[in-house]
Design an enzyme around this catalytic site. Structure first.
Site, PDB file in Angstrom:
ATOM      1  N   ASP A   8      35.079  55.881  43.733  1.00  0.00           N
ATOM      2  CA  ASP A   8      34.555  54.329  43.965  1.00  0.00           C
ATOM      3  C   ASP A   8      33.834  53.906  42.770  1.00  0.00           C
ATOM      4  O   ASP A   8      33.876  54.685  41.659  1.00  0.00           O
ATOM      5  CB  ASP A   8      33.300  54.588  45.129  1.00  0.00           C
ATOM      6  CG  ASP A   8      32.583  53.133  45.499  1.00  0.00           C
ATOM      7  OD1 ASP A   8      33.562  52.235  45.493  1.00  0.00           O
ATOM      8  OD2 ASP A   8      31.604  52.928  45.624  1.00  0.00           O
ATOM      9  N   SER A   9      33.677  52.614  42.871  1.00  0.00           N
ATOM     10  CA  SER A   9      33.007  51.907  41.659  1.00  0.00           C
ATOM     11  C   SER A   9      31.720  52.471  41.547  1.00  0.00           C
ATOM     12  O   SER A   9      31.014  52.420  40.104  1.00  0.00           O
ATOM     13  CB  SER A   9      32.961  50.412  41.943  1.00  0.00           C
ATOM     14  OG  SER A   9      31.979  50.053  42.969  1.00  0.00           O
ATOM     15  N   TYR A  40      32.974  46.440  41.014  1.00  0.00           N
ATOM     16  CA  TYR A  40      34.288  46.032  41.015  1.00  0.00           C
ATOM     17  C   TYR A  40      34.577  44.688  41.690  1.00  0.00           C
ATOM     18  O   TYR A  40      35.764  43.935  41.226  1.00  0.00           O
ATOM     19  CB  TYR A  40      35.018  47.007  41.635  1.00  0.00           C
ATOM     20  CG  TYR A  40      35.655  48.356  40.837  1.00  0.00           C
ATOM     21  CD1 TYR A  40      34.968  48.632  39.644  1.00  0.00           C
ATOM     22  CD2 TYR A  40      36.316  49.154  41.522  1.00  0.00           C
ATOM     23  CE1 TYR A  40      35.171  49.493  38.956  1.00  0.00           C
ATOM     24  CE2 TYR A  40      36.594  50.381  40.760  1.00  0.00           C
ATOM     25  CZ  TYR A  40      36.078  50.676  39.415  1.00  0.00           C
ATOM     26  OH  TYR A  40      36.486  51.959  38.653  1.00  0.00           O
ATOM     27  N   GLY A  41      33.808  44.263  42.653  1.00  0.00           N
ATOM     28  CA  GLY A  41      33.833  43.157  43.421  1.00  0.00           C
ATOM     29  C   GLY A  41      34.324  41.736  42.581  1.00  0.00           C
ATOM     30  O   GLY A  41      35.048  41.108  43.069  1.00  0.00           O
ATOM     31  N   CYS A  71      36.788  53.446  48.427  1.00  0.00           N
ATOM     32  CA  CYS A  71      36.456  51.733  47.889  1.00  0.00           C
ATOM     33  C   CYS A  71      37.317  50.815  48.395  1.00  0.00           C
ATOM     34  O   CYS A  71      38.578  50.742  48.172  1.00  0.00           O
ATOM     35  CB  CYS A  71      36.211  51.654  46.399  1.00  0.00           C
ATOM     36  SG  CYS A  71      36.055  50.159  45.640  1.00  0.00           S
ATOM     37  N   ASN A  72      36.899  49.830  49.099  1.00  0.00           N
ATOM     38  CA  ASN A  72      37.572  48.845  49.614  1.00  0.00           C
ATOM     39  C   ASN A  72      38.137  47.917  48.781  1.00  0.00           C
ATOM     40  O   ASN A  72      39.439  47.612  48.717  1.00  0.00           O
ATOM     41  CB  ASN A  72      36.869  47.937  50.624  1.00  0.00           C
ATOM     42  CG  ASN A  72      36.318  48.618  51.867  1.00  0.00           C
ATOM     43  OD1 ASN A  72      36.919  48.453  53.025  1.00  0.00           O
ATOM     44  ND2 ASN A  72      35.390  49.594  51.975  1.00  0.00           N
ATOM     45  N   THR A  73      37.333  47.598  47.612  1.00  0.00           N
ATOM     46  CA  THR A  73      37.755  46.617  46.564  1.00  0.00           C
ATOM     47  C   THR A  73      39.297  47.492  46.002  1.00  0.00           C
ATOM     48  O   THR A  73      40.175  46.584  45.586  1.00  0.00           O
ATOM     49  CB  THR A  73      36.728  46.441  45.566  1.00  0.00           C
ATOM     50  OG1 THR A  73      35.572  46.012  46.333  1.00  0.00           O
ATOM     51  CG2 THR A  73      37.018  45.323  44.735  1.00  0.00           C
ATOM     52  N   GLU A 150      23.084  50.191  43.921  1.00  0.00           N
ATOM     53  CA  GLU A 150      23.142  50.850  42.683  1.00  0.00           C
ATOM     54  C   GLU A 150      21.832  50.832  42.123  1.00  0.00           C
ATOM     55  O   GLU A 150      21.549  51.723  41.314  1.00  0.00           O
ATOM     56  CB  GLU A 150      24.130  50.017  41.831  1.00  0.00           C
ATOM     57  CG  GLU A 150      25.451  50.050  42.064  1.00  0.00           C
ATOM     58  CD  GLU A 150      25.954  51.638  42.098  1.00  0.00           C
ATOM     59  OE1 GLU A 150      25.661  52.183  40.757  1.00  0.00           O
ATOM     60  OE2 GLU A 150      27.069  51.988  42.786  1.00  0.00           O
ATOM     61  N   CYS A 182      32.866  47.586  52.830  1.00  0.00           N
ATOM     62  CA  CYS A 182      32.681  48.029  51.339  1.00  0.00           C
ATOM     63  C   CYS A 182      31.670  49.106  51.492  1.00  0.00           C
ATOM     64  O   CYS A 182      30.816  49.487  52.394  1.00  0.00           O
ATOM     65  CB  CYS A 182      31.715  46.985  50.545  1.00  0.00           C
ATOM     66  SG  CYS A 182      31.019  47.480  48.983  1.00  0.00           S
ATOM     67  N   THR A 183      32.365  50.258  50.709  1.00  0.00           N
ATOM     68  CA  THR A 183      31.738  51.517  51.041  1.00  0.00           C
ATOM     69  C   THR A 183      30.017  51.564  50.661  1.00  0.00           C
ATOM     70  O   THR A 183      29.243  52.614  51.094  1.00  0.00           O
ATOM     71  CB  THR A 183      32.399  52.696  50.268  1.00  0.00           C
ATOM     72  OG1 THR A 183      32.481  52.293  48.923  1.00  0.00           O
ATOM     73  CG2 THR A 183      33.625  53.087  51.009  1.00  0.00           C
ATOM     74  N   HIS A 184      29.775  50.765  49.921  1.00  0.00           N
ATOM     75  CA  HIS A 184      28.159  50.675  49.883  1.00  0.00           C
ATOM     76  C   HIS A 184      27.245  50.240  51.016  1.00  0.00           C
ATOM     77  O   HIS A 184      26.201  50.463  51.034  1.00  0.00           O
ATOM     78  CB  HIS A 184      27.739  49.651  48.601  1.00  0.00           C
ATOM     79  CG  HIS A 184      28.220  50.087  47.203  1.00  0.00           C
ATOM     80  ND1 HIS A 184      29.454  50.281  46.513  1.00  0.00           N
ATOM     81  CD2 HIS A 184      27.388  50.633  46.191  1.00  0.00           C
ATOM     82  CE1 HIS A 184      29.392  50.798  45.319  1.00  0.00           C
ATOM     83  NE2 HIS A 184      28.281  50.972  45.011  1.00  0.00           N
TER      84      HIS A 184
HETATM   85  N1  DGL Z   1      32.091  50.233  47.117  1.00  0.00           N
HETATM   86  C1  DGL Z   1      33.262  49.543  46.751  1.00  0.00           C
HETATM   87  C2  DGL Z   1      33.893  48.759  48.030  1.00  0.00           C
HETATM   88  O1  DGL Z   1      34.284  49.689  48.912  1.00  0.00           O
HETATM   89  C3  DGL Z   1      33.040  48.314  45.513  1.00  0.00           C
HETATM   90  C4  DGL Z   1      31.713  47.724  45.506  1.00  0.00           C
HETATM   91  C5  DGL Z   1      31.654  46.925  44.093  1.00  0.00           C
HETATM   92  O2  DGL Z   1      31.823  47.641  43.138  1.00  0.00           O
HETATM   93  O3  DGL Z   1      31.472  45.615  43.953  1.00  0.00           O
HETATM   94  O4  DGL Z   1      34.386  47.718  48.012  1.00  0.00           O
END
Ligand code: DGL
Length: 262
Positions: A8-9, A40-41, A71-73, A150, A182-184
């Site tokens: 993931d990011s 990453y978004g 990570c979805n992104t 984060e 988003c996994t966060h």
């Molecule tokens: N956790 C990530 C996701 O699922 C990325 C969040 C990010 O870095 O912006 O999209």
């Protein structure tokens, strides 16, 4: 014994590791968090693809049987480009998340919370509509959420306020299902629940993703002797911070956290 590589990011991917722990308690985990280049978004596609390849190349050296882009992104940006480039299956989280949403919705109105990249990419819309053309999708980007997670600020006033603001944009849409795209975001589940209308089902794509991994690995799993799994974490950020905040997400201490810059 099977080994699953995930990345993931940053810390968000640990919500997927948590699900691996639940559904595949015997699996070894090799996890890379790109905290040094997070989030990453807001990044362009080419950068996310480049970082995803670098990380999958790194995980390839760890003897993994399967990789999950946690990570979805990165799934939206890179899955199609990388999925056939490795000698092991590479899974993303979006298709499984969409399957979870289809199973949960009754009125076919689905909300997606995600990063700017994920929402603007339309990845969930495409997959959901390919599964059911009648589905209506309402996307909401939540750019402040990843930085809060984060920084360990998921229970802060600011996070509460941002959640209220983001979710107010979904009021009146009539959604009965909300995907944490988003996994966060599962880290913010309490505050999201507080601000979401009662009766809306919340879908965490990690559940279906890990179920898919389990299905793909079933022959190897049944053949494996049960021994204590090893969990190894690598981060391009600060390993001490990763271990401290990561332990809160995973619910146990992270014993092996190494700094690896790719
Ligand atoms: N956790 C990530 C996701 O699922 C990325 C969040 C990010 O870095 O912006 O999209």
């Amino acid at each position: 014994m099977v080994t699953i590589g995930l990345f993931d990011s940053g810390l968000g991917g640990l919500t997927v590791v948590r699900e691996v722990k639940k559904q595949l308690p015997g699996a070894n985990v090799e996890f890379y968090g790109d905290n040094g280049r997070n989030p990453y978004g807001p990044l362009p596609k080419e950068k996310i693809v480049k970082y995803s390849r670098q990380i999958l190349d790194f995980l390839s050296t760890k003897g993994i049987d399967l990789a999950i882009i946690a990570c979805n992104t990165a799934t939206a940006a890179a899955l199609d480009e990388v999925k056939d480039a490795y000698p092991f299956p590479v899974l993303g989280v979006i298709e499984p998340g969409a399957r979870g949403a289809i199973a949960a919705t009754n009125n076919k109105k689905v909300g997606i919370l995600g990063t700017q990249f994920t929402v603007e990419s339309g990845a969930y819309d495409r997959v959901l509509k390919s599964m059911d053309p009648e589905i209506q999708v309402f996307g909401q980007a939540c750019p402040l959420f990843t930085p809060y997670v984060e920084q360990g600020k998921q229970d802060s006033e600011e996070a509460d306020q941002a959640t209220a603001d983001y979710l107010s944009n979904l009021k009146g849409t009539g959604i009965d299902t909300l995907v944490l795209g988003c996994t966060h975001y599962p880290v913010l589940i309490n505050v999201i629940r507080r601000h979401m209308e009662a009766g809306v089902s919340i879908v965490d794509p990690a559940v279906e993703t890990v179920a898919q991994a389990k299905e793909l690995l079933k022959d190897k799993i049944s053949a494996a002797a049960i021994t204590a799994p090893s969990y190894r974490f690598y981060t391009s950020g600060d390993p001490a911070l990763f271990a401290r905040l990561g332990a809160n997400i995973l619910g146990e201490s992270l014993d092996h956290v190494e700094r690896v810059v790719l």
